[in-house]
Design a protein around this motif. Structure first.
Motif, PDB file in Angstrom:
ATOM      1  N   LEU A  34       0.877  -1.173   0.000  1.00  0.00           N
ATOM      2  CA  LEU A  34       0.000   0.000   0.000  1.00  0.00           C
ATOM      3  C   LEU A  34       0.911   1.218   0.000  1.00  0.00           C
ATOM      4  CD1 LEU A  34      -2.697  -0.840   2.701  1.00  0.00           C
ATOM      5  CD2 LEU A  34      -3.096  -0.599   0.250  1.00  0.00           C
ATOM      6  N   VAL A  35       0.739   2.101  -0.969  1.00  0.00           N
ATOM      7  CA  VAL A  35       1.585   3.303  -0.992  1.00  0.00           C
ATOM      8  C   VAL A  35       0.710   4.550  -1.104  1.00  0.00           C
ATOM      9  CG1 VAL A  35       3.588   2.158  -2.052  1.00  0.00           C
ATOM     10  CG2 VAL A  35       1.901   3.242  -3.517  1.00  0.00           C
ATOM     11  N   ASN A  36       1.209   5.650  -0.551  1.00  0.00           N
ATOM     12  CA  ASN A  36       0.506   6.924  -0.668  1.00  0.00           C
ATOM     13  C   ASN A  36       1.098   7.703  -1.832  1.00  0.00           C
ATOM     14  OD1 ASN A  36      -1.430   6.863   1.436  1.00  0.00           O
ATOM     15  ND2 ASN A  36       0.271   6.974   2.882  1.00  0.00           N
ATOM     16  N   LEU A  37       0.235   8.117  -2.740  1.00  0.00           N
ATOM     17  CA  LEU A  37       0.704   8.858  -3.921  1.00  0.00           C
ATOM     18  C   LEU A  37       0.082  10.243  -3.957  1.00  0.00           C
ATOM     19  CD1 LEU A  37       0.283   6.224  -6.782  1.00  0.00           C
ATOM     20  CD2 LEU A  37       2.363   6.776  -5.551  1.00  0.00           C
ATOM     21  N   ARG A  38       0.915  11.226  -4.338  1.00  0.00           N
ATOM     22  CA  ARG A  38       0.340  12.550  -4.613  1.00  0.00           C
ATOM     23  C   ARG A  38      -0.026  12.558  -6.100  1.00  0.00           C
ATOM     24  NH1 ARG A  38       4.465  16.082  -4.583  1.00  0.00           N
ATOM     25  NH2 ARG A  38       4.277  16.117  -6.839  1.00  0.00           N
ATOM     26  N   ILE A  39      -1.256  12.893  -6.393  1.00  0.00           N
ATOM     27  CA  ILE A  39      -1.709  12.821  -7.785  1.00  0.00           C
ATOM     28  C   ILE A  39      -1.240  14.067  -8.538  1.00  0.00           C
ATOM     29  CG2 ILE A  39      -3.741  12.633  -9.299  1.00  0.00           C
ATOM     30  CD1 ILE A  39      -3.164  10.121  -7.512  1.00  0.00           C
ATOM     31  N   ASP A  40      -0.473  13.823  -9.641  1.00  0.00           N
ATOM     32  CA  ASP A  40       0.081  14.929 -10.429  1.00  0.00           C
ATOM     33  C   ASP A  40      -0.706  15.188 -11.703  1.00  0.00           C
ATOM     34  OD1 ASP A  40       2.246  14.950  -8.633  1.00  0.00           O
ATOM     35  OD2 ASP A  40       3.198  13.312  -9.747  1.00  0.00           O
ATOM     36  N   LEU A  41      -1.114  14.102 -12.361  1.00  0.00           N
ATOM     37  CA  LEU A  41      -1.778  14.232 -13.662  1.00  0.00           C
ATOM     38  C   LEU A  41      -3.022  13.354 -13.689  1.00  0.00           C
ATOM     39  CD1 LEU A  41       1.083  13.920 -16.315  1.00  0.00           C
ATOM     40  CD2 LEU A  41      -0.454  15.871 -15.998  1.00  0.00           C
ATOM     41  N   THR A  42      -4.062  13.827 -14.344  1.00  0.00           N
ATOM     42  CA  THR A  42      -5.274  13.005 -14.423  1.00  0.00           C
ATOM     43  C   THR A  42      -5.782  12.956 -15.862  1.00  0.00           C
ATOM     44  OG1 THR A  42      -6.832  14.819 -14.056  1.00  0.00           O
ATOM     45  CG2 THR A  42      -5.980  13.710 -12.086  1.00  0.00           C
TER      46      THR A  42
END
Ligand code: SAM
Ligand code: SF4
Length: 415
Positions: A396-404
């Motif tokens: 399980l990793v926490n990601l900061r969303i950069d592009l959608t």
């Protein structure tokens, strides 16, 4: 060592059943080969929910004919929803096939005890677990109850044991499968409900996430919704097929709910589970669907704003009530136009929904690598890609969303 190949088309249930076949053959000393020409055993797992899926399976099977001619000892078997109780017609059409066996059944040449225990030795981080087979609903358009039979739930203790074992072997997420998971348990002596099963699975060590599908709008209970909201490991994602936005069409489809009831259910789900991911299925061009009735489906999608919608054009299926009693009177051009309209509409809606995630930090379970990038899914079932040199598989990793985009997100790992 003999070689095998499995070709699969269709729903998650078919994929789950193929995974079980993989485990079974591996256990029996077979080795998977990607090229059918090298296989001693070929299984095709078919879908007949729409005509084009059936046509693809038929073409695939015809392609195997020369292999069988060159190597008569090769075994060819067909399973999935194409196989009815009476296989005479299929046998006549495809005489080179050695075995036909029904969806979810043990291959006839295999020992039954091995079949019931077939679990992958090294399962994927995310694995399917069927909990209820068959369907009692007989929606007018649908062939599934005719091919998969009536509902049959697996005992709760059996599922819990299986998921514990899967977690011990490395599974981190299970998706519980059924044509109508809300019916789970009604046919068992203790009458457990899906909420009871989720509560027990939530306590399993090593298991991080639990999903389930498909819910039926006429059967989904407030107790289940509250349970999903409360249980930490249960993903906040609900698959609730609407099929149409017009009451006349829903009635003709024999879905058992009105569009007002459907909308109320969505409101209830969203008030109990804020930020829930909602998935729906829609059929366009059901017999007699007018432009005005289609517009009601457009309104439903515009107002509810689903995260994902599986869209399909109506395809008459032999034996169903719709095929027997209703004329397929929406032209192919109108079906195509309605489908394309909804595809574009939904793409715009998801573009907007996903754009709001930019800059947010979201937890994903890493399921694998594709073209050098790790990928996984959010709890709301959105696909996310990211780069990292460490081995992230199954974590399980926490990601900061950069592009959608409407189809996937890209993020950066947040340590
Ligand atoms: N049990 C689930 C439900 O209640 O919606 C889904 C099962 S069904 C195999 C998967 C989807 O295929 C359905 O939701 C429906 O949208 C689509 N489908 C089923 N029969 C169809 C048909 N005759 N023509 C077009 N789409 C169909
Ligand atoms: Fe088919 Fe309806 Fe059963 Fe879903 S609930 S499998 S659409 S008959």
């Amino acid at each position: 060592m003999p070689n095998y190949h499995i070709w699969t088309i269709g729903c998650q249930m078919n994929k789950a059943e193929s995974e079980r076949l993989f485990s079974l053959f591996e256990e029996s000393g077979y080795q998977f080969v990607p090229d059918v020409a090298d296989a001693d055993l070929i299984v095709i797992n078919t879908c007949v929910v729409r005509q084009n899926a059936e046509d693809r399976a038929a073409r695939k099977l015809q392609n195997f004919k020369p292999f069988k001619k060159a190597r008569p000892d090769m075994i060819i078997a067909v399973t999935g929803c194409w196989v009815e109780s009476n296989t005479d017609q299929l046998k006549k059409r495809f005489p080179f096939v050695d075995y036909f066996f029904k969806a979810g059944e043990c291959p006839p040449w295999v020992d039954r005890t091995k079949w019931s225990q077939a679990l992958p030795k090294e399962p994927q981080p995310a694995t399917y677990v069927p909990i209820i087979q068959g369907c009692n609903n007989f929606c007018a358009y649908c062939v599934v109850p005719y091919r998969r039979g009536r509902e049959k739930s697996r005992p709760l203790s059996e599922i819990v044991c299986e998921v514990k074992e899967l977690a011990r072997r490395g599974t981190r997420e299970v998706t519980l499968l059924g044509q109508n998971v809300d019916s789970y348990g009604h046919d068992l002596p203790e009458k457990p409900e899906l909420a009871d099963l989720l509560t027990e699975l939530n306590d399993i060590d090593g298991l991080y996430r639990i999903r389930f599908l498909t819910n039926h709008p006429k059967d989904m209970s407030l107790r289940l919704i509250k349970t999903v909201a409360q249980l930490e490991k249960v993903c906040k994602s609900i698959t609730l097929p609407a099929q149409a936005g017009s009451n006349e069409i829903l009635q003709a489809m024999r879905r058992g709910y009105s569009i007002e009831e459907y909308r109320r259910l969505v409101t209830e789900i969203r008030s109990e589970i804020p930020d829930v991911g909602l998935v729906s299925d829609i059929i366009v061009g059901f017999p007699s669907e007018t432009e005005a009735q289609f517009q009601e489906t457009v309104n439903l999608l515009t107002e509810v704003k689903f995260d994902t919608v599986h869209l399909a054009a109506y395809s008459p299926r032999p034996g169903t009530v719709a095929a027997r009693e209703m004329a397929d009177d929406v032209s192919a051009d109108d079906k195509k136009r309605r489908l394309t309209f909804l595809e574009r509409l939904q793409e715009n809606i998801v573009t907007e929904i996903n754009a709001k995630l930019t800059g947010k930090t979201i937890e994903i379970l890493v399921e694998g690598k594709q073209k050098g990038k790790w990928y996984g899914r959010t709890g709301t079932d959105k696909l996310v890609f990211f780069n990292d040199d460490a081995n992230c598989m199954g974590k399980l990793v926490n990601l900061r969303i950069d592009l959608t985009s409407p189809w996937s997100l890209q993020g950066t790992i947040n340590y």
